[in-house]
Design a protein around this motif. Structure first.
Motif, PDB file in Angstrom:
ATOM      1  N   UNK A  25       0.819  -1.218   0.000  1.00  0.00           N
ATOM      2  CA  UNK A  25       0.000   0.000   0.000  1.00  0.00           C
ATOM      3  C   UNK A  25       0.840   1.249   0.000  1.00  0.00           C
ATOM      4  N   UNK A  26       1.900   1.203   0.788  1.00  0.00           N
ATOM      5  CA  UNK A  26       2.714   2.412   0.888  1.00  0.00           C
ATOM      6  C   UNK A  26       3.407   2.728  -0.413  1.00  0.00           C
ATOM      7  N   UNK A  27       3.850   1.672  -1.165  1.00  0.00           N
ATOM      8  CA  UNK A  27       4.509   1.906  -2.453  1.00  0.00           C
ATOM      9  C   UNK A  27       3.561   2.601  -3.409  1.00  0.00           C
ATOM     10  N   UNK A  28       2.311   2.136  -3.455  1.00  0.00           N
ATOM     11  CA  UNK A  28       1.328   2.790  -4.302  1.00  0.00           C
ATOM     12  C   UNK A  28       1.110   4.223  -3.865  1.00  0.00           C
ATOM     13  N   UNK A  29       1.101   4.440  -2.529  1.00  0.00           N
ATOM     14  CA  UNK A  29       0.922   5.806  -2.041  1.00  0.00           C
ATOM     15  C   UNK A  29       2.012   6.712  -2.531  1.00  0.00           C
ATOM     16  N   UNK A  30       3.272   6.229  -2.503  1.00  0.00           N
ATOM     17  CA  UNK A  30       4.374   7.067  -2.963  1.00  0.00           C
ATOM     18  C   UNK A  30       4.233   7.394  -4.430  1.00  0.00           C
ATOM     19  N   UNK A  31       3.832   6.386  -5.246  1.00  0.00           N
ATOM     20  CA  UNK A  31       3.698   6.633  -6.681  1.00  0.00           C
ATOM     21  C   UNK A  31       2.587   7.626  -6.959  1.00  0.00           C
ATOM     22  N   UNK A  32       1.462   7.483  -6.250  1.00  0.00           N
ATOM     23  CA  UNK A  32       0.342   8.391  -6.489  1.00  0.00           C
ATOM     24  C   UNK A  32       0.680   9.811  -6.107  1.00  0.00           C
ATOM     25  N   UNK A  33       1.440   9.934  -5.001  1.00  0.00           N
ATOM     26  CA  UNK A  33       1.796  11.276  -4.569  1.00  0.00           C
ATOM     27  C   UNK A  33       2.656  11.963  -5.609  1.00  0.00           C
ATOM     28  N   UNK A  34       3.567  11.189  -6.243  1.00  0.00           N
ATOM     29  CA  UNK A  34       4.384  11.783  -7.296  1.00  0.00           C
ATOM     30  C   UNK A  34       3.539  12.195  -8.487  1.00  0.00           C
ATOM     31  N   UNK A  35       2.480  11.416  -8.792  1.00  0.00           N
ATOM     32  CA  UNK A  35       1.627  11.766  -9.913  1.00  0.00           C
ATOM     33  C   UNK A  35       0.807  13.014  -9.645  1.00  0.00           C
ATOM     34  N   UNK A  36       0.601  13.367  -8.369  1.00  0.00           N
ATOM     35  CA  UNK A  36      -0.228  14.528  -8.062  1.00  0.00           C
ATOM     36  C   UNK A  36       0.354  15.807  -8.612  1.00  0.00           C
ATOM     37  N   UNK A  37       1.676  15.844  -8.785  1.00  0.00           N
ATOM     38  CA  UNK A  37       2.288  17.061  -9.315  1.00  0.00           C
ATOM     39  C   UNK A  37       1.822  17.351 -10.719  1.00  0.00           C
ATOM     40  N   UNK A  38       1.328  16.322 -11.447  1.00  0.00           N
ATOM     41  CA  UNK A  38       0.867  16.514 -12.818  1.00  0.00           C
ATOM     42  C   UNK A  38      -0.647  16.412 -12.911  1.00  0.00           C
ATOM     43  N   UNK A  39      -1.371  16.491 -11.806  1.00  0.00           N
ATOM     44  CA  UNK A  39      -2.798  16.255 -11.820  1.00  0.00           C
ATOM     45  C   UNK A  39      -3.582  17.349 -12.515  1.00  0.00           C
ATOM     46  N   UNK A  40      -3.054  18.571 -12.556  1.00  0.00           N
ATOM     47  CA  UNK A  40      -3.745  19.642 -13.255  1.00  0.00           C
ATOM     48  C   UNK A  40      -2.913  20.072 -14.446  1.00  0.00           C
ATOM     49  N   UNK A 148      -3.312  10.079   0.395  1.00  0.00           N
ATOM     50  CA  UNK A 148      -2.967  11.500   0.422  1.00  0.00           C
ATOM     51  C   UNK A 148      -2.599  12.016  -0.974  1.00  0.00           C
ATOM     52  N   UNK A 149      -3.292  11.506  -1.982  1.00  0.00           N
ATOM     53  CA  UNK A 149      -3.060  11.931  -3.353  1.00  0.00           C
ATOM     54  C   UNK A 149      -4.175  12.872  -3.794  1.00  0.00           C
ATOM     55  N   UNK A 150      -3.817  13.968  -4.471  1.00  0.00           N
ATOM     56  CA  UNK A 150      -4.814  14.884  -5.007  1.00  0.00           C
ATOM     57  C   UNK A 150      -5.368  14.316  -6.323  1.00  0.00           C
ATOM     58  N   UNK A 151      -6.251  13.352  -6.200  1.00  0.00           N
ATOM     59  CA  UNK A 151      -6.785  12.661  -7.377  1.00  0.00           C
ATOM     60  C   UNK A 151      -7.607  13.642  -8.207  1.00  0.00           C
ATOM     61  N   UNK A 152      -7.265  13.839  -9.496  1.00  0.00           N
ATOM     62  CA  UNK A 152      -8.031  14.775 -10.327  1.00  0.00           C
ATOM     63  C   UNK A 152      -9.412  14.229 -10.645  1.00  0.00           C
ATOM     64  N   UNK A 153     -10.328  15.143 -10.950  1.00  0.00           N
ATOM     65  CA  UNK A 153     -11.699  14.738 -11.258  1.00  0.00           C
ATOM     66  C   UNK A 153     -11.773  14.059 -12.614  1.00  0.00           C
TER      67      UNK A 153
END
Length: 472
Positions: A25-40, A148-153
């Protein structure tokens, strides 16, 4: 609030994501958090209004500010602060809690890294929980929802680290449209989510039911309770709710269990550093995020990660006007903004100098403070002459919103002595000098003008040396 079908679909979707990643779970969390920088999307700002007017600069803060990075104390650790606010059983709730905690902590290193990446957001949520007197366990709800990922709509689906539906967000005062999505606003979405949880607690009398209502929908919990106005804690497990809703609560308590007893799960909880601390600036006018990144001394993707709610790269005209920045750069941002006229905040662009120019001349042409322009572009002196090819951040000139400036003349490179042009709508001395390839200093000399001269429609501007000067 949300209809039961939408809530159930949302819960099932979240659950499948989390269960599929339970071993790492934590590995996925780290990857998602990195993707948040490109969410918008990164969108080039459009031009702002023409700069004929020069309002007085708006001072954002009356603090004595140093433009350089300010050393601040390291933020206090969130872990003991949250543990002190626990209000639910945690590890002792059921064997399922301990089992799921063991699964989540199966890779202690990766879990610690993911929590470290989430630290700036976790600190914001921790402060909100303390401010609104909420149980500490709810700081981990964004972890259950999104790591804790800013998942885009996507369409009418959930978004943000709290995974709010658009209807729920709007009903509770968050703006959601094509310019700004409040579900991606760290501070605003946290206030809304915590207010919802408090409202559910008042309705159902138990924080565990409040969490289940957040996940399943208020109507689902109300239907499960039936005519009961209250229920004993032991009776919660017997309510006829979807199993996914029970597992959502189990996961929340499992994370709280790990944080309460990290040594049991061999997890070394990360501690914050000064760079993790953020500050929320409330501004009186919209601000271009590309300019804000320059002011904060950081690259745009990093600033965008802190402020993904602004979908067009700048704040919309209708607000809100607030910005999350590293606390170490707050003073520098406030001071430089205070040097700029308010209208110049909204839209900036990168420009390439076609010939050498002094920063002082550029500042005059764009009606901004030379010192501010130097600080924004990291140029050492406002009076320095910059070589051709230098790239600078400059205020947008309003080309898209104002009539294109027109002048009638032959370019100076081929004009004889005394050639002139006629000032038309939107012209500035800077525009004319650039268009006809003359130095600003020469243009001022030939026309006996000062740097702050105001042009009039129909005025004749001399573009080359008069006859007497030409013979010298």
């Amino acid at each position: 609030m949300q209809c039961e079908a939408d809530s159930r679909d949302r819960a099932v979707g979240r659950d499948s994501r989390l269960l599929a990643a339970s071993a790492c779970c934590a590995t996925l969390g780290a990857a998602c958090i990195l993707l948040a920088a490109c969410s918008a999307p990164m969108v080039r700002p459009s031009a702002d209004a023409a700069i004929a007017r020069t309002p007085a600069p708006v001072v954002v803060s009356d603090l004595a500010i140093e433009p350089k990075t300010v050393e601040l104390p390291i933020p206090s650790s969130p872990w003991p602060r949250l543990r002190a606010r626990y209000a639910m059983p945690g590890c002792d709730y059921s064997p399922d809690v301990r089992q799921f905690a063991a699964q989540m902590a199966s890779s202690p290193f990766h879990l610690a890294v993911a929590l470290k990446d989430a630290m700036p957001f976790l600190l914001v949520v921790t402060e909100q929980i303390e401010k609104y007197d909420m149980p500490g366990e709810f700081a981990f709800l964004p972890w259950v929802e999104s790591s804790y990922t800013m998942v885009p709509a996507q369409g009418d689906g959930v978004a943000g680290m709290w995974q709010l539906m658009p209807f729920t967000a709007r009903e509770n005062g968050l703006r959601v449209d094509g310019e700004y999505d409040g579900r991606l606003d760290v501070a605003a979405s946290s206030r809304t989510a915590l207010a919802l949880l408090k409202q559910y607690k008042e309705s159902f009398g138990d924080w565990r039911l409040a969490n289940m209502a957040f996940n399943a929908g208020e109507n689902s919990v109300r239907a499960a309770l039936g005519k009961q106005r209250s229920i004993a804690p032991a009776g919660i497990a017997k309510l006829r709710l979807n199993q996914v809703n029970y597992e959502h609560l189990i996961k929340l308590l499992a994370i709280a269990c790990i944080v309460s007893k990290p040594e049991r799960y061999r997890v070394e909880l990360p501690e914050p550093v000064a760079e993790d601390a953020t500050a929320l600036l409330e501004l009186p006018a919209p601000l271009d995020l590309h300019l804000a990144a320059k002011l904060a001394g950081m690259d745009y993707p990093r600033l965008q990660r802190l402020n993904p709610a602004y979908l067009q790269g700048r704040m919309p005209e209708g607000g809100p006007f607030h910005l999350l920045v590293p606390a170490t750069r707050r003073a520098a941002v406030e001071k430089t903004l205070g040097m700029l006229p308010q209208y110049a905040w909204r839209s900036w662009r990168e420009a390439k100098l076609q010939r050498p120019q002094s920063l002082d001349t550029l500042a005059m042409a764009y009606d901004v403070d030379a010192v501010a322009l130097a600080q924004i572009n990291r140029v050492p002196a406002a009076t320095a002459t910059l070589p051709a090819g230098t790239r600078l951040m400059l205020p947008a000139r309003g080309e898209e919103s104002a009539p294109a400036p027109v002048a009638t003349a032959t370019p100076a490179s081929t004009a004889g002595a005394g050639s002139t042009c006629t000032v038309r709508a939107g012209d500035t001395l800077w525009d004319i000098a650039n268009r006809y390839g003359v130095r600003m200093e020469d243009l001022l000399h030939w026309n006996r003008m000062s740097r702050n001269a105001t042009l009039r429609l129909g005025q004749r501007i001399v573009l080359s040396a008069p006859a007497l000067d030409a013979m010298k």
